[in-house]
Design a protein around this motif. Structure first.
Motif, PDB file in Angstrom:
ATOM      1  N   PHE A 396      12.692   8.748  -3.756  1.00 52.54           N
ATOM      2  CA  PHE A 396      11.482   8.181  -4.366  1.00 52.54           C
ATOM      3  C   PHE A 396      10.256   8.687  -3.627  1.00 52.54           C
ATOM      4  O   PHE A 396      10.312   8.991  -2.427  1.00 52.54           O
ATOM      5  CB  PHE A 396      11.525   6.649  -4.368  1.00 52.54           C
ATOM      6  CG  PHE A 396      11.409   6.024  -2.998  1.00 52.54           C
ATOM      7  CD1 PHE A 396      10.187   5.563  -2.513  1.00 52.54           C
ATOM      8  CD2 PHE A 396      12.527   5.882  -2.185  1.00 52.54           C
ATOM      9  CE1 PHE A 396      10.074   4.993  -1.264  1.00 52.54           C
ATOM     10  CE2 PHE A 396      12.433   5.312  -0.923  1.00 52.54           C
ATOM     11  CZ  PHE A 396      11.207   4.863  -0.457  1.00 52.54           C
ATOM     12  N   ILE A 398       6.070   7.559  -3.419  1.00 53.39           N
ATOM     13  CA  ILE A 398       5.069   6.568  -3.847  1.00 53.39           C
ATOM     14  C   ILE A 398       3.696   6.981  -3.348  1.00 53.39           C
ATOM     15  O   ILE A 398       3.527   7.368  -2.187  1.00 53.39           O
ATOM     16  CB  ILE A 398       5.431   5.162  -3.319  1.00 53.39           C
ATOM     17  CG1 ILE A 398       6.711   4.659  -4.008  1.00 53.39           C
ATOM     18  CG2 ILE A 398       4.290   4.184  -3.544  1.00 53.39           C
ATOM     19  CD1 ILE A 398       7.237   3.353  -3.469  1.00 53.39           C
ATOM     20  N   SER A 400       0.074   5.288  -2.974  1.00 47.58           N
ATOM     21  CA  SER A 400      -0.519   3.952  -3.073  1.00 47.58           C
ATOM     22  C   SER A 400      -1.673   3.811  -2.102  1.00 47.58           C
ATOM     23  O   SER A 400      -1.757   4.530  -1.093  1.00 47.58           O
ATOM     24  CB  SER A 400       0.555   2.895  -2.776  1.00 47.58           C
ATOM     25  OG  SER A 400       0.050   1.596  -2.919  1.00 47.58           O
ATOM     26  N   SER A 408       4.656   5.576  -8.700  1.00 46.48           N
ATOM     27  CA  SER A 408       5.967   5.779  -8.090  1.00 46.48           C
ATOM     28  C   SER A 408       6.793   6.750  -8.922  1.00 46.48           C
ATOM     29  O   SER A 408       6.868   6.621 -10.143  1.00 46.48           O
ATOM     30  CB  SER A 408       6.716   4.449  -7.961  1.00 46.48           C
ATOM     31  OG  SER A 408       8.005   4.656  -7.403  1.00 46.48           O
ATOM     32  N   VAL A 410      10.629   7.847  -9.133  1.00 46.41           N
ATOM     33  CA  VAL A 410      11.956   7.424  -8.675  1.00 46.41           C
ATOM     34  C   VAL A 410      13.018   8.287  -9.347  1.00 46.41           C
ATOM     35  O   VAL A 410      12.959   8.508 -10.564  1.00 46.41           O
ATOM     36  CB  VAL A 410      12.221   5.939  -9.002  1.00 46.41           C
ATOM     37  CG1 VAL A 410      13.617   5.537  -8.533  1.00 46.41           C
ATOM     38  CG2 VAL A 410      11.170   5.053  -8.358  1.00 46.41           C
ATOM     39  N   PRO A 429       3.187  -0.930  -5.340  1.00 46.49           N
ATOM     40  CA  PRO A 429       4.213   0.113  -5.239  1.00 46.49           C
ATOM     41  C   PRO A 429       5.598  -0.349  -5.662  1.00 46.49           C
ATOM     42  O   PRO A 429       6.350   0.430  -6.241  1.00 46.49           O
ATOM     43  CB  PRO A 429       4.176   0.519  -3.764  1.00 46.49           C
ATOM     44  CG  PRO A 429       3.518  -0.625  -3.060  1.00 46.49           C
ATOM     45  CD  PRO A 429       2.555  -1.200  -4.031  1.00 46.49           C
ATOM     46  N   SER A 433       7.663   1.073  -8.952  1.00 50.28           N
ATOM     47  CA  SER A 433       9.022   1.615  -8.819  1.00 50.28           C
ATOM     48  C   SER A 433       9.964   0.967  -9.819  1.00 50.28           C
ATOM     49  O   SER A 433      10.802   1.644 -10.438  1.00 50.28           O
ATOM     50  CB  SER A 433       9.532   1.388  -7.395  1.00 50.28           C
ATOM     51  OG  SER A 433       8.716   2.033  -6.447  1.00 50.28           O
TER      52      SER A 433
END
Length: 510
Positions: A396, A398, A400, A408, A410, A429, A433
């Protein structure tokens, strides 16, 4: 010390306790918990209600095959079909117990059973007589006993005994009674029921008014020698009588109760912690016996007293329930032999394949965390949910901050190695996700609860995330564990998804 009466512990964590909303366990998780209950030393493990669903049937079967030092109980309604199904699930049990229940209060007989009192008596006799043909031990329970007419309750108990019941059990099903009322009820039953002296007498208390433990203990002096209870007091609504409180009350105040159990108290804390991790519900800090604050002292006066003599403010020791003040600390140079041996010392009986898998995760953890404690090892073990891994996290990314909307990316991997990726934004976040995973699955999921806690101490502590996720009419708990809390959060969500697929609540294409 004068004569001490033996109290038998009927543990229903895996049956009544599992009815706590959102706390269902899969068969392998129940088996893990049953093995710990065996180490704890309970007398009976109520493993499930086999006729209710395939998962319960499988759990009772697995536990019956694996557990040898406890009675294994299966719950049944007072019907031949339930009894036959229970015996099939219990066929490999060394010490099987059939537990038959039926309501005895006017309220339940009229509105739930829709049966006349004489019909209930007939059903009691017929079901117990039938069960005795197959099972060496039969327990009969009067549901809603505390709100039943005492004359009818005594007749019902006498009927159960005549039919061959070995244990008669009386339930305060909605937690309505007070200690004095329940004590008087048991006293009346003991005085007025023919044959009661030839059977064991149990009590099953719920905690709706906060009196389950007090109610249970109040009955010891008038003839009860079995107490139904659950670890951490889990159960429907406000829960059941808490095993750890019952046992330690008897242990600490043996001068009052003059009674003891076969429970190994040093296993209490580990049992409580294991259950908390499996069901994803943390023990309240102020919970008696096993709460984080149970042996902590902040007041200066208290601290001074404890330093002089711990007995000034502690009526039991942390060690008496299995809290160790020191222990072996592992690190990146620890080898597999030492790790495997420590897992066994902690009481886990795991297959070599799982041990090897755990060791790889342990070594990965040592790269992120300098010192690995027993709490970390047990958390790693608990994170292996025993659920088929339909999906697992591959990676993943992210992006942010407090000036941008979190994004995100993933990527998750299916059993066959196929990798699926999505990108999503969200209010945070974690939410972003979860949105990305939702896009991959293209199925409706509802996040009902999210919680996080530190498993151990220090800046590099493991963070454990528990989520409650709903799909259709099924709700499950998922858990994730990592030093990276975002990774924990994603793994917890995937864990819940795997459970929902296993239950058939979500579709899955290979």
């Amino acid at each position: 010390m004068e004569y001490s009466k033996r109290i038998y512990i009927f543990d229903t964590t895996l049956r009544d306790g599992e009815q706590t909303p959102g706390c269902s366990m899969n068969p392998q998780e129940k088996l893990t918990m049953a093995r710990q209950l065996e180490r704890l030393g309970v007398d009976t493990i109520e493993a499930g209600f086999p006729v209710s669903n395939a998962s319960d049937f499988e759990a009772v079967s697995l536990i019956s095959s694996a557990i040898k030092n406890c009675r294994i109980a299966a719950l049944c309604r007072a019907t031949k079909g339930d009894i036959e199904t229970a015996m099939l699930a219990l066929k490999k049990a060394v010490n099987p117990l059939i537990h038959i229940f039926i309501a005895t209060s006017d309220l339940h007989m009229q509105y739930k059973l829709r049966m006349e009192p004489e019909e209930v008596l007939s059903r009691i006799y017929e079901s117990i007589s039938y069960a005795k043909k197959y099972a060496p031990i039969v327990q009969w329970s009067a549901e809603d006993a505390s709100r039943s007419d005492i004359d009818f309750l005594c007749r019902a108990a006498e009927t159960a005994i005549e039919a061959g019941a070995d244990i008669v059990n009386f339930a305060d099903t909605v937690g309505y009674s007070t200690p004095s009322e329940l004590r008087n009820m048991i006293r009346a039953i003991k005085e007025r029921t023919k044959g009661i002296e030839n059977v064991d007498v149990g009590i099953h208390c719920h905690n709706d008014l906060g009196m389950a433990v007090a109610n249970s203990l109040s009955c010891i002096g008038v003839g009860v020698n079995q107490i139904d209870c659950t670890l951490n007091g889990i159960g429907e609504r406000a829960g059941n009588a808490a095993l750890e409180e019952i046992v330690m009350a008897l242990n600490t105040r043996s001068d009052v109760y003059r009674a003891h159990t076969g429970v190994k108290t040093e296993q209490i804390y580990r049992s409580s912690s294991m259950l908390s991790r499996i069901i994803g519900i943390s023990v309240p800090k102020n919970k008696p016996i096993v709460g984080e604050n149970a042996f902590q002292h902040e007041s200066g006066i208290h601290q001074h007293g404890v330093m002089a003599n711990r007995a000034t403010y502690e009526i039991m020791t942390p060690e008496s329930i299995g809290i160790k003040t020191s222990g072996i600390v592992f690190g990146k140079h620890s080898g597999s032999h030492a790790f495997f041996e420590r897992v066994r010392e902690l009481g886990y009986d795991l297959g070599q394949e799982l041990l090897d898998d755990l060791f790889l995760e342990f070594k990965a953890l040592t790269e992120k965390k300098q010192e690995i404690t027993d709490f970390d090892i047990e958390a790693l073990i608990a994170s292996k949910t025993h659920t088929r891994q339909f999906y697992k996290l591959d990676r993943f990314v992210i992006n942010s901050g407090n000036t941008i909307r979190p994004t995100s990316i993933v990527r998750i991997e299916k059993e066959n190695g196929e990798k699926l990726e999505a990108v999503a934004t969200g209010e945070g976040p974690v939410y972003a996700s979860y949105e990305a995973i939702g896009q991959i699955l293209a199925q409706e999921l509802t996040l009902e609860d999210y919680s996080i806690r530190s498993v151990s101490e220090g800046g590099d502590a493991l963070g454990e995330v528990a989520v409650r996720v709903k799909a259709g009419n099924r709700t499950v708990m998922g858990r994730g564990l990592s030093t990276d809390i975002l990774e924990s959060s994603i793994n917890a969500y995937i864990s819940a998804i795997n459970k929902l697929i296993a239950l058939g609540a979500l579709s899955y294409t290979k």
